[in-house]
Design a protein around this motif. Structure first.
Motif, PDB file in Angstrom:
ATOM      1  N   CYS A 218       0.892  -1.227   0.092  1.00 52.22           N
ATOM      2  CA  CYS A 218       0.101   0.165  -0.099  1.00 52.22           C
ATOM      3  C   CYS A 218       0.877   1.284   0.173  1.00 52.22           C
ATOM      4  N   ALA A 219       0.160   2.101  -0.648  1.00 53.59           N
ATOM      5  CA  ALA A 219       1.169   3.476  -0.807  1.00 53.59           C
ATOM      6  C   ALA A 219       1.086   4.213   0.480  1.00 53.59           C
ATOM      7  N   ALA A 220       2.032   4.973   0.729  1.00 52.06           N
ATOM      8  CA  ALA A 220       1.825   6.017   1.843  1.00 52.06           C
ATOM      9  C   ALA A 220       0.594   6.826   1.924  1.00 52.06           C
ATOM     10  N   CYS A 221       0.314   6.915   3.152  1.00 52.62           N
ATOM     11  CA  CYS A 221      -0.981   7.985   2.903  1.00 52.62           C
ATOM     12  C   CYS A 221      -0.749   9.083   2.906  1.00 52.62           C
ATOM     13  N   ASP A 222      -1.840  10.256   2.415  1.00 54.95           N
ATOM     14  CA  ASP A 222      -1.413  11.396   1.726  1.00 54.95           C
ATOM     15  C   ASP A 222      -2.645  12.173   1.830  1.00 54.95           C
TER      16      ASP A 222
ATOM     17  N   VAL B 156       8.433  10.226  -3.590  1.00 55.11           N
ATOM     18  CA  VAL B 156       7.826   9.594  -2.735  1.00 55.11           C
ATOM     19  C   VAL B 156       7.434   8.032  -2.873  1.00 55.11           C
ATOM     20  N   PRO B 157       8.304   7.294  -2.477  1.00 51.72           N
ATOM     21  CA  PRO B 157       8.547   5.915  -2.594  1.00 51.72           C
ATOM     22  C   PRO B 157       7.332   5.102  -2.150  1.00 51.72           C
ATOM     23  N   GLN B 158       6.953   3.909  -2.520  1.00 49.86           N
ATOM     24  CA  GLN B 158       6.107   3.115  -1.793  1.00 49.86           C
ATOM     25  C   GLN B 158       6.730   2.669  -0.571  1.00 49.86           C
TER      26      GLN B 158
ATOM     27  N   GLU C 134      -4.938  13.061  -0.350  1.00 54.55           N
ATOM     28  CA  GLU C 134      -5.842  12.713  -1.234  1.00 54.55           C
ATOM     29  C   GLU C 134      -6.495  11.370  -0.674  1.00 54.55           C
ATOM     30  N   ARG C 135      -5.785  10.575   0.221  1.00 55.35           N
ATOM     31  CA  ARG C 135      -6.246   9.592   0.847  1.00 55.35           C
ATOM     32  C   ARG C 135      -7.227   9.842   1.968  1.00 55.35           C
TER      33      ARG C 135
END
Lengths: 195, 195
Positions: free
Chosen positions: B91-95, B129-131, B97-98
């Motif tokens: 899962c991607a880092a929260c941001d 911003v890497p995973q 948009e999340r």
């Protein structure tokens, strides 16, 4: 209908308009199609596997679900799947380092190079290399999280139909991997049909 | 031993020398630690989840296995795991948009912002911003590829020990997610112990 042939081991890029549908066809069967999508108005925004997994809470979208960008906005929709439904979104595109690691000496075609060349031909000289949507690629997740590298189970003419949410640039690479068995040891062409 | 406190909902960056070991500690338990690693001599080369999965043929390395970069070179090694061994790399880092997508209005802390701020404090103003390596994060892969969003099962003091392959910059974000239950609804601190 316009059809773009993607020769074995090569890549091709196409512009797809918002709302337009296109089909990625495994022409001869048993072939992986690494698929990338960038927003036409900002190629710094592109399909992101790690954002899509979180968005759909699945390893891969189901028909009717979207692929989203690194800004969590839909860019493609999976309209229908006329294949065994086996796809991968866990593995990076193959690149020169991948083949060196597999013991290849000298140049070997790769999906990374195919992406860059296809984007350059459309005027985009510097792009990130996102993790692709690996259509037809058979990477089973086994007990304990172990991954398999299995032959693509597609037959000639199997396809996936996608719809663009926004104007975008789509690149498809007919994966040249011939060391691990994902392409049945015999890379073959892909076709992109713009509907 | 130097210990760096990562306050709840914040991030901190540290420089780690080649060969150096460090421990990421879940101080109070039940907390996710988004972990990023960049090469100190070129922050354009960084840990890449999609390359690591292909390299180790697993969803997450086992103790003794490496995390590799976007150039498929080891950057960190998982030395030992003194936790339940439940981690995520899907899962991607929260941001921002999340959180917008989860219904939050206005600003909410995020691992993406924590990463950028920590890197800027170390002099790196523009980074990808890497995973992340989501230590202690409990995202089960269920039948058919469905993902769960479950509370971190760690207890106070649980940790993971990593070793740097090369001089690198490591950022750890004590994930501020308090909408989905991954942090048991209560974000708490993390510690980075440089050994």
């Amino acid at each position: 209908m316009t059809s773009v042939d993607v020769p074995a081991r090569e890549g091709r890029g196409v512009r797809v308009a918002a709302g337009q549908r296109f089909r990625v066809v495994d022409v001869e069967g048993g072939q992986v199609a690494d698929t990338f999508a960038f927003r036409a108005d900002d190629v710094g925004e592109y399909h992101s596997a790690e954002h899509t997994r979180a968005y759909v809470s699945r390893l891969f979208p189901r028909p009717g679900e979207p692929f989203v960008t690194n800004r969590r906005r839909p860019i493609l929709w999976l309209e229908s799947d006329d294949s065994p439904g086996v796809h991968d979104m866990l593995c990076a595109a193959c690149d020169p380092e991948r083949y060196t690691g597999l013991g290849v000496e000298g140049w070997h075609a790769s999906c990374q190079e195919n992406l860059r060349r296809a984007m350059a031909e459309l005027g985009f000289d510097r792009v990130d290399v996102p993790q692709p949507i690996n259509l037809f690629m058979n990477i089973p997740v086994r007990a304990g999280g172990e991954l398999g590298w299995e032959p693509a189970p597609t037959r000639a003419g199997d396809s996936v139909t996608l719809r663009a949410e926004t104007d975008c640039v789509v690149v498809v690479s007919a994966c040249p991997q011939d060391i691990v068995p994902i392409n049945n040891g015999n890379p073959t062409p892909i076709a992109i049909e713009l509907l």
